[in-house]
Design a protein around this motif. Structure first.
Motif, short mmCIF file in Angstrom:
data_model
loop_
_atom_site.label_atom_id
_atom_site.label_comp_id
_atom_site.label_asym_id
_atom_site.label_seq_id
_atom_site.Cartn_x
_atom_site.Cartn_y
_atom_site.Cartn_z
N ARG A 230 -1.65 1.60 6.30
CA ARG A 230 -1.52 2.24 5.00
C ARG A 230 -1.22 3.74 5.13
O ARG A 230 -0.96 4.40 4.12
CB ARG A 230 -2.83 2.10 4.21
N LEU A 231 -1.29 4.28 6.33
CA LEU A 231 -1.12 5.71 6.54
C LEU A 231 0.32 6.14 6.28
O LEU A 231 1.27 5.47 6.70
CB LEU A 231 -1.52 6.06 7.97
N THR B 38 1.23 6.83 0.92
CA THR B 38 0.12 5.96 0.59
C THR B 38 -0.17 6.00 -0.91
O THR B 38 -0.27 7.08 -1.49
CB THR B 38 -1.15 6.38 1.35
N THR C 273 -8.48 6.22 7.24
CA THR C 273 -7.33 5.55 6.63
C THR C 273 -6.77 4.51 7.60
O THR C 273 -6.39 4.85 8.72
CB THR C 273 -6.23 6.56 6.29
N GLY D 178 -3.90 11.42 5.08
CA GLY D 178 -4.82 10.39 5.52
C GLY D 178 -5.84 11.02 6.44
O GLY D 178 -5.67 12.15 6.90
N CYS D 179 -6.92 10.31 6.69
CA CYS D 179 -7.95 10.78 7.60
C CYS D 179 -8.00 9.80 8.77
O CYS D 179 -8.20 8.59 8.57
CB CYS D 179 -9.30 10.86 6.91
N VAL D 180 -7.78 10.30 9.97
CA VAL D 180 -7.67 9.45 11.16
C VAL D 180 -8.49 10.05 12.30
O VAL D 180 -8.93 11.20 12.24
CB VAL D 180 -6.20 9.30 11.59
N HIS E 209 3.81 7.10 14.26
CA HIS E 209 2.86 8.21 14.16
C HIS E 209 2.87 9.12 15.38
O HIS E 209 1.92 9.88 15.60
CB HIS E 209 1.47 7.68 13.85
N SER F 150 0.80 -1.22 0.00
CA SER F 150 0.00 0.00 0.00
C SER F 150 0.84 1.27 0.00
O SER F 150 0.29 2.37 -0.03
CB SER F 150 -0.91 0.02 1.23
N GLY G 261 -0.33 11.10 -1.75
CA GLY G 261 -0.36 10.11 -0.68
C GLY G 261 0.23 10.49 0.64
O GLY G 261 0.29 9.65 1.55
N PHE H 197 -6.15 3.95 -0.35
CA PHE H 197 -6.89 4.72 0.65
C PHE H 197 -8.07 3.94 1.22
O PHE H 197 -8.53 4.20 2.33
CB PHE H 197 -7.39 6.04 0.05
N GLN I 83 -1.98 15.67 7.07
CA GLN I 83 -1.37 15.85 5.75
C GLN I 83 -0.03 16.57 5.86
O GLN I 83 0.09 17.59 6.54
CB GLN I 83 -2.30 16.67 4.85
#
Length: 408
Positions: A85-86, A70, A81, A161-163, A233, A59, A158, A75, A137
């Motif tokens: 894959r983030l 990503t 996300t 992501g949305c978390v 992260h 991914s 990429g 996605f 982002q």
């Protein structure tokens, strides 16, 4: 503009959802993004660093040990996300994995308040809790589309992501420590990356200051997508400022201060500044803080072996409003000459999350330049042209993100 020439096969592989987001960008041979795509196979073969060994290599585009992107095809069909894959972006090497072994003992110094103190994550967990869904982002997402090839990772779409982050609201914490000092103008977070002995910390330290308005929905987060934040992260504790670019969401935060001046660290004073082309970043230039309204197409934008077949096509994508919720999105099939209203699908997770959109259309055989244009509640409209700057930050140009599709 980026180009994909798609031969005959099936329109849609099994995505299992109303919006498969099935595609990785394929780009024109001479564009910066084309080089990124051409190197995808090679990059995907790079080994993952130990701290991100749990990531799904299929991914990701592995740019380096500290930068992983990503793929468009990864996605997923949901708004959130998946962590494996983030994208990953570290300005310097992360701390030891040991710091997330027992996250509750991590300590945070709190300064620039009426009652300065040091609290552990365990302490913070007793004081309050909230969750926020938000786009995370990198400031340089979309840098690959700058023809000047600014230095830095050549991200396409990429580095986003949305978390969902969970932690204590900064406003709640301030109530516990008597409020900030009257002279405070900024919220400053200091990351916990180790500084090599003998170096001036300001030359390398990740320390970012954001205006006090960023406090409104800010968190000190210990969870992401319902699990402890992994080292990749920013665990065990991360400063989260919804609507602001990734660098302002300081990882491994060890100090939270309310300061009269911005951090003296280079990453604040000269880094992440919107300097004109040919100039170095300096305090006189605008700092990279808030994200602008932005969107991009995720299907059709397939790899070479995928196809777009003439007939009914569901043009799909993602849209975000920055610090103001996204309220609408339009899609153009002819490079921005004409626009059609797309429909949002999937859940609305709040003003800082992105929305999935779809345009159901008929495509005859031929070539199409497909792009999208989002609008947010504040009335900001995604622009045609990028904001030119020396490091390729905040690219939300709909023209840059257009994809030329051949339908057979």
């Amino acid at each position: 503009m980026n180009t994909v020439n798609v031969s005959r096969r099936t329109l849609l592989t099994s995505t299992g959802g109303a919006i498969g987001l099935a595609s990785i960008g394929a780009f024109g041979a001479l564009s910066p993004a084309a080089k990124a795509l051409a190197s995808t196979t090679k990059d995907a073969a790079k080994p993952l660093p130990a701290y991100a060994s749990w990531k799904n290599t299929d991914s990701l585009i592995i740019h380096s040990a500290n930068t992983m992107e990503t793929k468009r095809s990864a996605f997923g069909s949901g708004v959130i996300t998946p962590l494996d894959r983030l994208f990953v972006r570290n300005n310097i090497a992360p701390p030891s994995e040991d710091i997330v072994a027992n996250p509750d003992v991590w300590e945070l110094k709190i300064e620039g308040v009426k009652n300065p103190t040091t609290l552990t994550v365990a302490d913070l967990k007793t004081m309050g809790m909230a969750s926020v869904a938000m786009v995370l982002q990198c400031s340089g997402n979309g840098r690959a589309y700058f023809p000047e090839k600014p230095s830095g990772t050549q991200w396409t779409v990429g580095a986003a992501g949305c978390v969902v982050f969970t932690g204590i609201p900064v406003k709640t914490l301030l109530e516990q420590v008597g409020g900030m000092v009257e002279s405070a103008q900024y919220m400053t977070g200091t990351g916990g990356e180790p500084i090599p002995e003998g170096l001036d910390p300001n030359t390398i330290q990740v320390e970012r200051s954001v205006p006090l308005e960023g406090i409104e929905d800010a968190l000190l987060a210990w969870e992401i997508n319902g699990e402890p934040i992994p080292l990749a992260h920013g665990g065990p504790l991360r400063m989260v400022v919804p609507g602001y670019t990734g660098v302002n969401n300081v990882k491994y935060i060890k100090r939270l201060a309310f300061t009269e001046e911005q951090s003296p660290a280079n990453i604040q004073q000269s880094g992440y500044r919107l300097a004109p082309m040919g100039e170095k970043g300096a305090p006189a230039h605008q700092s990279v803080w808030k994200m602008p309204v932005k969107s991009w197409i995720t299907y059709p934008a397939g790899e070479a072996e995928q196809t777009v077949k003439a007939g009914k096509v569901q043009v799909q994508g993602l849209a975000m409003g920055g610090t103001s919720e996204v309220t609408g999105v339009e899609v153009s099939l002819d490079g921005g000459k004409n626009w059609q209203k797309a429909e949002f699908i999937g859940p609305d997770l709040g003003p800082y999350a992105w929305r999935q959109f779809v345009l159901s259309t008929e495509l005859k055989a031929g070539e199409y330049s497909i792009t999208s244009r989002a609008t947010n509640k504040a009335g900001d409209v995604q622009p045609e042209n990028r904001l030119e700057n020396n490091r390729g930050y905040l690219n939300n140009s709909w023209a840059d993100h257009a994809l030329t599709i051949t339908v057979a």
